[in-house]
Design a protein around this motif. Structure first.
Motif, mmCIF file in Angstrom:
data_model
loop_
_atom_site.group_PDB
_atom_site.id
_atom_site.type_symbol
_atom_site.label_atom_id
_atom_site.label_comp_id
_atom_site.label_asym_id
_atom_site.label_seq_id
_atom_site.Cartn_x
_atom_site.Cartn_y
_atom_site.Cartn_z
ATOM 1 N N LEU A 156 0.760 -1.297 0.025
ATOM 2 C CA LEU A 156 -0.024 0.024 0.038
ATOM 3 C C LEU A 156 0.727 1.244 -0.013
ATOM 4 C CD1 LEU A 156 -2.805 1.376 0.206
ATOM 5 C CD2 LEU A 156 -2.633 0.939 2.801
ATOM 6 N N THR A 157 1.837 1.301 0.721
ATOM 7 C CA THR A 157 2.624 2.457 0.771
ATOM 8 C C THR A 157 3.403 2.871 -0.544
ATOM 9 O OG1 THR A 157 3.054 2.035 3.158
ATOM 10 C CG2 THR A 157 4.822 3.453 2.022
ATOM 11 N N PRO A 158 4.114 1.858 -1.106
ATOM 12 C CA PRO A 158 4.576 2.198 -2.323
ATOM 13 C C PRO A 158 3.542 2.452 -3.500
ATOM 14 C CG PRO A 158 5.306 0.005 -1.933
ATOM 15 C CD PRO A 158 4.530 0.593 -0.679
ATOM 16 N N TYR A 159 2.504 1.832 -3.587
ATOM 17 C CA TYR A 159 1.416 2.246 -4.482
ATOM 18 C C TYR A 159 0.823 3.440 -4.299
ATOM 19 C CZ TYR A 159 -2.881 1.175 -7.052
ATOM 20 O OH TYR A 159 -3.770 1.409 -7.901
ATOM 21 N N HIS A 160 0.768 4.069 -3.188
ATOM 22 C CA HIS A 160 0.327 5.289 -2.822
ATOM 23 C C HIS A 160 1.563 6.285 -3.452
ATOM 24 C CE1 HIS A 160 -1.909 8.679 -0.961
ATOM 25 N NE2 HIS A 160 -0.838 8.831 -0.057
ATOM 26 N N GLY A 161 2.524 6.006 -3.043
ATOM 27 C CA GLY A 161 3.647 6.807 -3.516
ATOM 28 C C GLY A 161 3.907 7.032 -5.112
ATOM 29 N N ILE A 162 3.872 5.924 -5.813
ATOM 30 C CA ILE A 162 3.655 5.673 -6.984
ATOM 31 C C ILE A 162 2.817 6.403 -7.877
ATOM 32 C CG2 ILE A 162 3.927 4.044 -9.103
ATOM 33 C CD1 ILE A 162 5.564 2.358 -7.039
ATOM 34 N N LYS A 163 1.427 6.344 -7.467
ATOM 35 C CA LYS A 163 0.196 6.794 -7.935
ATOM 36 C C LYS A 163 0.126 8.427 -7.894
ATOM 37 C CE LYS A 163 -4.145 5.780 -7.649
ATOM 38 N NZ LYS A 163 -5.350 5.366 -6.952
ATOM 39 N N GLY A 164 1.115 9.001 -7.173
ATOM 40 C CA GLY A 164 1.137 10.376 -6.975
ATOM 41 C C GLY A 164 2.109 10.947 -8.099
ATOM 42 N N SER A 165 2.645 10.106 -9.105
ATOM 43 C CA SER A 165 3.738 10.476 -9.736
ATOM 44 C C SER A 165 3.351 9.658 -11.212
ATOM 45 C CB SER A 165 5.290 9.985 -9.384
ATOM 46 O OG SER A 165 5.726 10.417 -8.378
ATOM 47 N N LEU A 166 2.246 9.083 -11.345
ATOM 48 C CA LEU A 166 1.896 8.449 -12.545
ATOM 49 C C LEU A 166 2.029 9.386 -14.069
ATOM 50 C CD1 LEU A 166 -1.074 5.893 -11.591
ATOM 51 C CD2 LEU A 166 1.388 5.616 -12.083
ATOM 52 N N GLU A 167 1.567 10.797 -13.584
ATOM 53 C CA GLU A 167 1.465 11.518 -15.001
ATOM 54 C C GLU A 167 2.928 11.696 -15.394
ATOM 55 O OE1 GLU A 167 0.372 16.363 -15.771
ATOM 56 O OE2 GLU A 167 0.220 15.442 -13.597
ATOM 57 N N LYS A 168 4.010 11.468 -14.567
ATOM 58 C CA LYS A 168 5.375 11.785 -15.003
ATOM 59 C C LYS A 168 5.953 10.394 -15.477
ATOM 60 C CE LYS A 168 5.991 15.668 -12.043
ATOM 61 N NZ LYS A 168 6.664 16.604 -11.283
ATOM 62 N N LEU A 169 5.283 9.205 -15.430
ATOM 63 C CA LEU A 169 5.900 7.949 -15.674
ATOM 64 C C LEU A 169 5.203 7.565 -16.831
ATOM 65 C CD1 LEU A 169 5.955 6.562 -12.055
ATOM 66 C CD2 LEU A 169 7.915 7.488 -13.431
ATOM 67 N N HIS A 170 5.611 8.399 -17.947
ATOM 68 C CA HIS A 170 4.803 7.922 -19.346
ATOM 69 C C HIS A 170 5.886 6.870 -19.993
ATOM 70 C CE1 HIS A 170 7.693 11.041 -20.299
ATOM 71 N NE2 HIS A 170 7.298 11.850 -19.375
ATOM 72 N N SER A 171 5.443 6.537 -21.354
ATOM 73 C CA SER A 171 6.556 5.946 -22.224
ATOM 74 C C SER A 171 7.797 6.772 -22.333
ATOM 75 C CB SER A 171 5.734 5.477 -23.371
ATOM 76 O OG SER A 171 6.833 4.632 -24.135
ATOM 77 N N GLY A 172 8.823 6.022 -22.279
ATOM 78 C CA GLY A 172 10.238 6.765 -22.294
ATOM 79 C C GLY A 172 10.957 7.341 -21.136
#
Length: 345
Positions: A156-172
């Motif tokens: 849950l902790t890494p999931y929450h942290g990663i979800k907040g950055s999804l916009e920047k984790l695009h292809s490439g």
């Protein structure tokens, strides 16, 4: 019943016999099927008496799963015999954040003295535990509690942290995970499941770097001098789009800041602390977002468990009996665990 308790400041936890608790109105008793061991436990047990605020004796365990064993007065829609995971960051249930399912950010928890299990309230490292409200239970269904209990925090902790950055984790894009421990090795899998980013893992331990490769990291490097240069070379000198630091001491903070690109994310998820030099002329990358997320929301725990059901994430576990639980903490303290330790009463 047996329970693992922290009883004396600076001493190892002990397996003791205590009374089996009875659920009060609105509460649910679980017969515990699994409990996870976490660095947060080791952190609070390392605190000096002047800084320790969690009460003694403290039954440890903020990652918990169990079978509904007894239901308190007024509890509805929960039946005895159901397999449940415990949502750990308990809140008041009434404020705006709690109403949004984000009890991890409850604005009233401090005022009302509400504490998570194992971090103030009696935890899951016992034969039975009391859950203060039915809303803090999430159905496990057919998921194996031993293999999945750690997802209540280590997922849950890494999931929450990663979800907040999804916009920047695009292809490439490129994401770096610093520290391939109980949370870090799950974070790699979440990044691979949710994003198209290239995942790079850093750790000081070769066995953990091998685990990182096994769970999906495309690149692994020792977390030492020169690591930032090696990572920079992967991005043609641009830097990485997001750093997820599961250590967060001064060395890893400096390492992460040296890798993140302009407008990137620097996400601090470890239990350490340090200082970052910030500002327009500090030499740091411009417009970087530095975040320190805490745990995750109730709805996100449902999402994490669904990722497990789909086979996208799995926790590398080492299982101990309740009687052997002190040795699990000894291995954790000595950095001898690979993945997560799970206690099975």
């Amino acid at each position: 019943m047996k329970a693992l308790q922290y009883r004396n400041i600076g001493q190892a936890p002990e397996v003791v016999e205590i009374d089996t608790p009875e659920p009060g109105p609105g509460q649910v008793r679980l017969k515990v099927t699994a409990a996870g061991v976490c660095h947060s436990d080791e952190y609070i047990m390392s605190l000096p008496e002047s800084e320790y605020v969690y009460g003694l004796p403290l039954t440890l365990g903020h990652e918990g799963a169990g079978i509904v064993d007894k239901i308190g007065e007024g509890v509805k829609y929960i039946e005895e015999g159901q397999s449940m995971a415990v949502y750990g960051p308990w809140g008041c249930g009434l404020c705006y954040e709690c109403s949004s399912g984000r009890e991890n950010y409850c604005r009233n928890a401090g005022t009302y003295g509400i504490t998570p299990p194992g971090l103030g309230a009696p935890g899951s490292m016992a034969e039975y535990m009391i859950v203060d409200s039915a809303r803090h239970l999430v159905p496990l269904g057919d998921l194996d509690p031993v293999r999945n209990v750690s997802l209540t925090d280590a997922g849950l902790t890494p999931y929450h942290g990663i979800k907040g950055s999804l916009e920047k984790l695009h292809s490439g894009a490129t994401a770096v995970v610093i520290g391939v421990g109980g949370l870090g090795h799950v974070a790699i899998q979440i990044l691979r499941a949710l994003t198209s980013a290239t995942v790079v893992a850093l750790d000081i331990d070769e066995a953990k770097l091998n685990l990182a490769s096994d769970v999906g990291a495309q690149y692994t490097f020792p977390s030492e001098a020169g690591a930032a240069t090696m990572v920079s070379d992967l991005t043609n000198g641009l830097g990485v789009d997001a750093v997820f630091d599961f250590v967060a001491n001064q060395a890893t903070l400096d390492l992460g800041q040296g890798m993140v690109r302009h407008q990137g994310d620097h996400v601090l998820l470890g239990a350490g602390a340090g200082n970052l030099k910030m500002g327009l002329v500090s030499g740091a990358a411009w417009d970087v977002s530095v975040r320190s997320p805490y745990w995750g929301s109730r709805s996100e725990l449902f999402e994490v468990l669904d990722l497990a059901r789909s086979g996208n994430i799995r926790v590398h576990t080492e299982v101990f009996s309740l009687d052997d639980a002190p040795s699990a903490y000894e291995k954790l303290k000595n950095n001898q665990l690979l993945g997560r330790a799970v206690i099975v009463p």
